[in-house]
Scaffold this motif. Structure first.
Motif, PDB file in Angstrom:
ATOM      1  N   ALA A   9      18.860  52.303  45.681  1.00  0.00           N
ATOM      2  CA  ALA A   9      18.713  53.486  46.528  1.00  0.00           C
ATOM      3  C   ALA A   9      19.779  53.510  47.622  1.00  0.00           C
ATOM      4  O   ALA A   9      20.059  54.559  48.197  1.00  0.00           O
ATOM      5  CB  ALA A   9      17.324  53.505  47.167  1.00  0.00           C
ATOM      6  N   ILE A  10      20.375  52.359  47.905  1.00  0.00           N
ATOM      7  CA  ILE A  10      21.457  52.279  48.884  1.00  0.00           C
ATOM      8  C   ILE A  10      22.759  52.641  48.185  1.00  0.00           C
ATOM      9  O   ILE A  10      23.148  51.991  47.221  1.00  0.00           O
ATOM     10  CB  ILE A  10      21.577  50.855  49.466  1.00  0.00           C
ATOM     11  N   PRO A  11      23.470  53.687  48.625  1.00  0.00           N
ATOM     12  CA  PRO A  11      24.706  54.092  47.952  1.00  0.00           C
ATOM     13  C   PRO A  11      25.733  52.969  47.924  1.00  0.00           C
ATOM     14  O   PRO A  11      25.961  52.294  48.924  1.00  0.00           O
ATOM     15  CB  PRO A  11      25.202  55.267  48.799  1.00  0.00           C
ATOM     16  N   ARG A  12      26.319  52.751  46.762  1.00  0.00           N
ATOM     17  CA  ARG A  12      27.370  51.758  46.612  1.00  0.00           C
ATOM     18  C   ARG A  12      28.637  52.436  46.137  1.00  0.00           C
ATOM     19  O   ARG A  12      28.600  53.446  45.448  1.00  0.00           O
ATOM     20  CB  ARG A  12      26.970  50.690  45.596  1.00  0.00           C
ATOM     21  N   GLY A  13      29.729  51.834  46.432  1.00  0.00           N
ATOM     22  CA  GLY A  13      31.003  52.311  45.938  1.00  0.00           C
ATOM     23  C   GLY A  13      32.117  51.528  46.592  1.00  0.00           C
ATOM     24  O   GLY A  13      32.191  51.426  47.815  1.00  0.00           O
ATOM     25  N   GLY A  14      32.964  50.934  45.793  1.00  0.00           N
ATOM     26  CA  GLY A  14      34.055  50.137  46.331  1.00  0.00           C
ATOM     27  C   GLY A  14      35.051  49.820  45.244  1.00  0.00           C
ATOM     28  O   GLY A  14      35.013  50.424  44.160  1.00  0.00           O
ATOM     29  N   ASP A  15      35.936  48.889  45.505  1.00  0.00           N
ATOM     30  CA  ASP A  15      37.011  48.561  44.578  1.00  0.00           C
ATOM     31  C   ASP A  15      37.323  47.077  44.614  1.00  0.00           C
ATOM     32  O   ASP A  15      37.118  46.401  45.633  1.00  0.00           O
ATOM     33  CB  ASP A  15      38.287  49.329  44.946  1.00  0.00           C
ATOM     34  N   TRP A  16      37.859  46.609  43.510  1.00  0.00           N
ATOM     35  CA  TRP A  16      38.439  45.276  43.440  1.00  0.00           C
ATOM     36  C   TRP A  16      39.864  45.326  43.993  1.00  0.00           C
ATOM     37  O   TRP A  16      40.560  46.332  43.852  1.00  0.00           O
ATOM     38  CB  TRP A  16      38.503  44.796  41.999  1.00  0.00           C
ATOM     39  N   PHE A  17      40.310  44.226  44.594  1.00  0.00           N
ATOM     40  CA  PHE A  17      41.706  44.131  45.005  1.00  0.00           C
ATOM     41  C   PHE A  17      42.126  42.664  45.035  1.00  0.00           C
ATOM     42  O   PHE A  17      41.294  41.758  45.136  1.00  0.00           O
ATOM     43  CB  PHE A  17      41.955  44.801  46.362  1.00  0.00           C
ATOM     44  N   MET A  18      43.417  42.445  44.931  1.00  0.00           N
ATOM     45  CA  MET A  18      44.003  41.111  45.027  1.00  0.00           C
ATOM     46  C   MET A  18      44.347  40.825  46.479  1.00  0.00           C
ATOM     47  O   MET A  18      44.653  41.732  47.242  1.00  0.00           O
ATOM     48  CB  MET A  18      45.274  41.027  44.173  1.00  0.00           C
ATOM     49  N   ASP A  19      44.329  39.540  46.849  1.00  0.00           N
ATOM     50  CA  ASP A  19      44.739  39.181  48.200  1.00  0.00           C
ATOM     51  C   ASP A  19      45.267  37.757  48.212  1.00  0.00           C
ATOM     52  O   ASP A  19      44.869  36.925  47.391  1.00  0.00           O
ATOM     53  CB  ASP A  19      43.566  39.325  49.170  1.00  0.00           C
ATOM     54  N   HIS A  20      46.171  37.503  49.142  1.00  0.00           N
ATOM     55  CA  HIS A  20      46.781  36.179  49.268  1.00  0.00           C
ATOM     56  C   HIS A  20      47.468  36.096  50.620  1.00  0.00           C
ATOM     57  O   HIS A  20      47.681  37.102  51.292  1.00  0.00           O
ATOM     58  CB  HIS A  20      47.798  35.940  48.149  1.00  0.00           C
ATOM     59  N   ASP A  21      47.804  34.869  51.030  1.00  0.00           N
ATOM     60  CA  ASP A  21      48.534  34.722  52.272  1.00  0.00           C
ATOM     61  C   ASP A  21      50.003  35.095  52.065  1.00  0.00           C
ATOM     62  O   ASP A  21      50.412  35.467  50.975  1.00  0.00           O
ATOM     63  CB  ASP A  21      48.350  33.307  52.852  1.00  0.00           C
ATOM     64  N   GLU A  22      50.775  35.009  53.143  1.00  0.00           N
ATOM     65  CA  GLU A  22      52.153  35.508  53.110  1.00  0.00           C
ATOM     66  C   GLU A  22      53.189  34.439  52.767  1.00  0.00           C
ATOM     67  O   GLU A  22      54.376  34.622  53.038  1.00  0.00           O
ATOM     68  CB  GLU A  22      52.481  36.141  54.467  1.00  0.00           C
ATOM     69  N   SER A  23      52.782  33.340  52.174  1.00  0.00           N
ATOM     70  CA  SER A  23      53.726  32.279  51.812  1.00  0.00           C
ATOM     71  C   SER A  23      54.828  32.809  50.905  1.00  0.00           C
ATOM     72  O   SER A  23      54.557  33.460  49.893  1.00  0.00           O
ATOM     73  CB  SER A  23      52.985  31.137  51.107  1.00  0.00           C
ATOM     74  N   VAL A  24      56.065  32.508  51.244  1.00  0.00           N
ATOM     75  CA  VAL A  24      57.195  33.079  50.515  1.00  0.00           C
ATOM     76  C   VAL A  24      57.302  32.530  49.095  1.00  0.00           C
ATOM     77  O   VAL A  24      57.876  33.181  48.213  1.00  0.00           O
ATOM     78  CB  VAL A  24      58.519  32.847  51.269  1.00  0.00           C
ATOM     79  N   ASP A  25      56.763  31.347  48.853  1.00  0.00           N
ATOM     80  CA  ASP A  25      56.853  30.748  47.520  1.00  0.00           C
ATOM     81  C   ASP A  25      55.673  31.116  46.626  1.00  0.00           C
ATOM     82  O   ASP A  25      55.633  30.711  45.459  1.00  0.00           O
ATOM     83  CB  ASP A  25      56.915  29.222  47.630  1.00  0.00           C
ATOM     84  N   GLY A  26      54.723  31.864  47.147  1.00  0.00           N
ATOM     85  CA  GLY A  26      53.546  32.207  46.367  1.00  0.00           C
ATOM     86  C   GLY A  26      53.805  33.313  45.355  1.00  0.00           C
ATOM     87  O   GLY A  26      54.481  34.302  45.651  1.00  0.00           O
ATOM     88  N   ILE A  27      53.265  33.150  44.160  1.00  0.00           N
ATOM     89  CA  ILE A  27      53.329  34.173  43.109  1.00  0.00           C
ATOM     90  C   ILE A  27      51.909  34.429  42.632  1.00  0.00           C
ATOM     91  O   ILE A  27      51.231  33.525  42.146  1.00  0.00           O
ATOM     92  CB  ILE A  27      54.200  33.722  41.923  1.00  0.00           C
ATOM     93  N   HIS A  28      51.445  35.661  42.798  1.00  0.00           N
ATOM     94  CA  HIS A  28      50.081  36.047  42.434  1.00  0.00           C
ATOM     95  C   HIS A  28      50.163  37.149  41.390  1.00  0.00           C
ATOM     96  O   HIS A  28      50.840  38.160  41.602  1.00  0.00           O
ATOM     97  CB  HIS A  28      49.347  36.538  43.686  1.00  0.00           C
ATOM     98  N   GLU A  29      49.494  36.982  40.280  1.00  0.00           N
ATOM     99  CA  GLU A  29      49.536  37.957  39.190  1.00  0.00           C
ATOM    100  C   GLU A  29      48.147  38.472  38.860  1.00  0.00           C
ATOM    101  O   GLU A  29      47.154  37.800  39.160  1.00  0.00           O
ATOM    102  CB  GLU A  29      50.178  37.301  37.959  1.00  0.00           C
ATOM    103  N   PRO A  30      48.072  39.683  38.286  1.00  0.00           N
ATOM    104  CA  PRO A  30      49.156  40.501  37.743  1.00  0.00           C
ATOM    105  C   PRO A  30      49.973  41.185  38.842  1.00  0.00           C
ATOM    106  O   PRO A  30      49.503  41.345  39.970  1.00  0.00           O
ATOM    107  CB  PRO A  30      48.425  41.535  36.887  1.00  0.00           C
ATOM    108  N   VAL A  31      51.175  41.594  38.493  1.00  0.00           N
ATOM    109  CA  VAL A  31      52.039  42.296  39.438  1.00  0.00           C
ATOM    110  C   VAL A  31      51.429  43.637  39.808  1.00  0.00           C
ATOM    111  O   VAL A  31      51.444  44.041  40.973  1.00  0.00           O
ATOM    112  CB  VAL A  31      53.447  42.475  38.844  1.00  0.00           C
TER     113      VAL A  31
END
Length: 283
Positions: free
Chosen positions: A106-128
């Motif tokens: 009965a409580i309205p829901r609605g949202g999205d998935w998202f990727m997140d990571h810190d700002e480390s320059v050597d980090g690679i997070h996928e998918p692009v």
């Protein structure tokens, strides 16, 4: 909210010490969770059944959500073969998009998935491309044809990387009717397997107006770790098994009546390649 992987915007541009013992707090944060913890949401009908894990004890019981050591019943959180849960699906991933359905509450829901990571320059997070999180299963897992897949190298050095889902349209929603959440997951070969699941709610969220954000006392979210395997297993996380890391402002219990969403993340320097499917609340 989609694609906002900016630690500075959400308060994750900080370095945090590691919590003592096996249940560390060094990882997860991003998007909204904060420094070292995050969470996960719910909604919908029944979850698709699928290939089940091996043996497991149910994860009910355990230490209070506010702190202290967890009881042994909270140590193994795989769902027992044949165990029946009353589910309210958050997302079964089958529509292959990032949005979650409104669900059966009965409580309205609605949202999205998202990727997140810190700002480390050597980090690679996928998918692009973030929409590619939803990935066809080959072979299928029972009736499930699509699941979320994400991976990263070991280059994230501050709080780590992961994925999150926010669950309610109006920032916070009442999920107090549920005992916890459940989901299916597995890790690819070579992946780190200690996954942190964080429940983000108003008390600990840095924009919630309750914790002391001016003195870096926010974002110590209630959380629990699960250990993934190479094959699919179903996990459940009872609310009573959650605890905070101890680095921020402490609360007696998670505010499930003011829930924002969930984070699934790994600590710094952890290389991972994982799948998540059929996220649901359970009663």
């Amino acid at each position: 909210m989609l694609g906002l992987g900016c630690a500075q915007i959400f308060g994750f541009d900080k370095s945090y010490d590691t919590e003592g013992g096996a249940d560390g707090r060094g990882g997860a944060g991003g998007g909204d969770g904060g420094g070292a913890t995050a969470s996960s949401g719910a909604g919908g009908a029944t979850a698709s059944s699928g290939a089940g894990g091996t043996t497991a004890s149910s994860g009910a019981g355990g230490g209070g959500a506010g702190g202290g050591g967890a009881e042994p019943a909270c140590a193994v959180l795989e769902v027992m073969p044949g165990e029946s849960l009353d589910l309210s699906i958050i997302d079964d991933m089958e529509d292959e998009d990032l949005a979650i359905p409104e669900g059966d509450s009965a409580i309205p829901r609605g949202g999205d998935w998202f990727m997140d990571h810190d700002e480390s320059v050597d980090g690679i997070h996928e998918p692009v491309n973030e929409p590619d999180l939803m990935t066809p299963l080959d072979p299928p897992r029972g009736d499930s044809l699509v699941a979320l897949r994400t991976s990263a190298n070991d280059g994230f050095r501050v709080w780590g990387a992961g994925v999150a889902v926010y669950v309610y349209y109006d920032d916070y929603g009442d999920a107090s009717e549920y005992r916890g959440i459940t989901f299916w997951a597995r890790a690819e070969e070579g992946s780190s397997r200690r996954l942190k699941v964080m429940f983000v709610e108003q008390q600990t969220r840095h924009t919630g107006g309750i914790c002391d954000n001016a003195n870096d006392r926010c974002n110590d979210h209630f959380h629990k770790h699960v250990v993934l395997a190479g094959d699919w297993k179903q996990f459940k996380i009872p609310v009573e098994c959650l605890k905070q890391g101890g680095f921020g402002q402490q609360f007696d219990a998670p505010a499930m009546d003011r829930l924002w969403g969930f984070y699934f993340s790994f600590d710094p320097r952890q290389e991972f390649d994982i799948w998540i499917d059929d996220l649901a609340f359970y009663r």
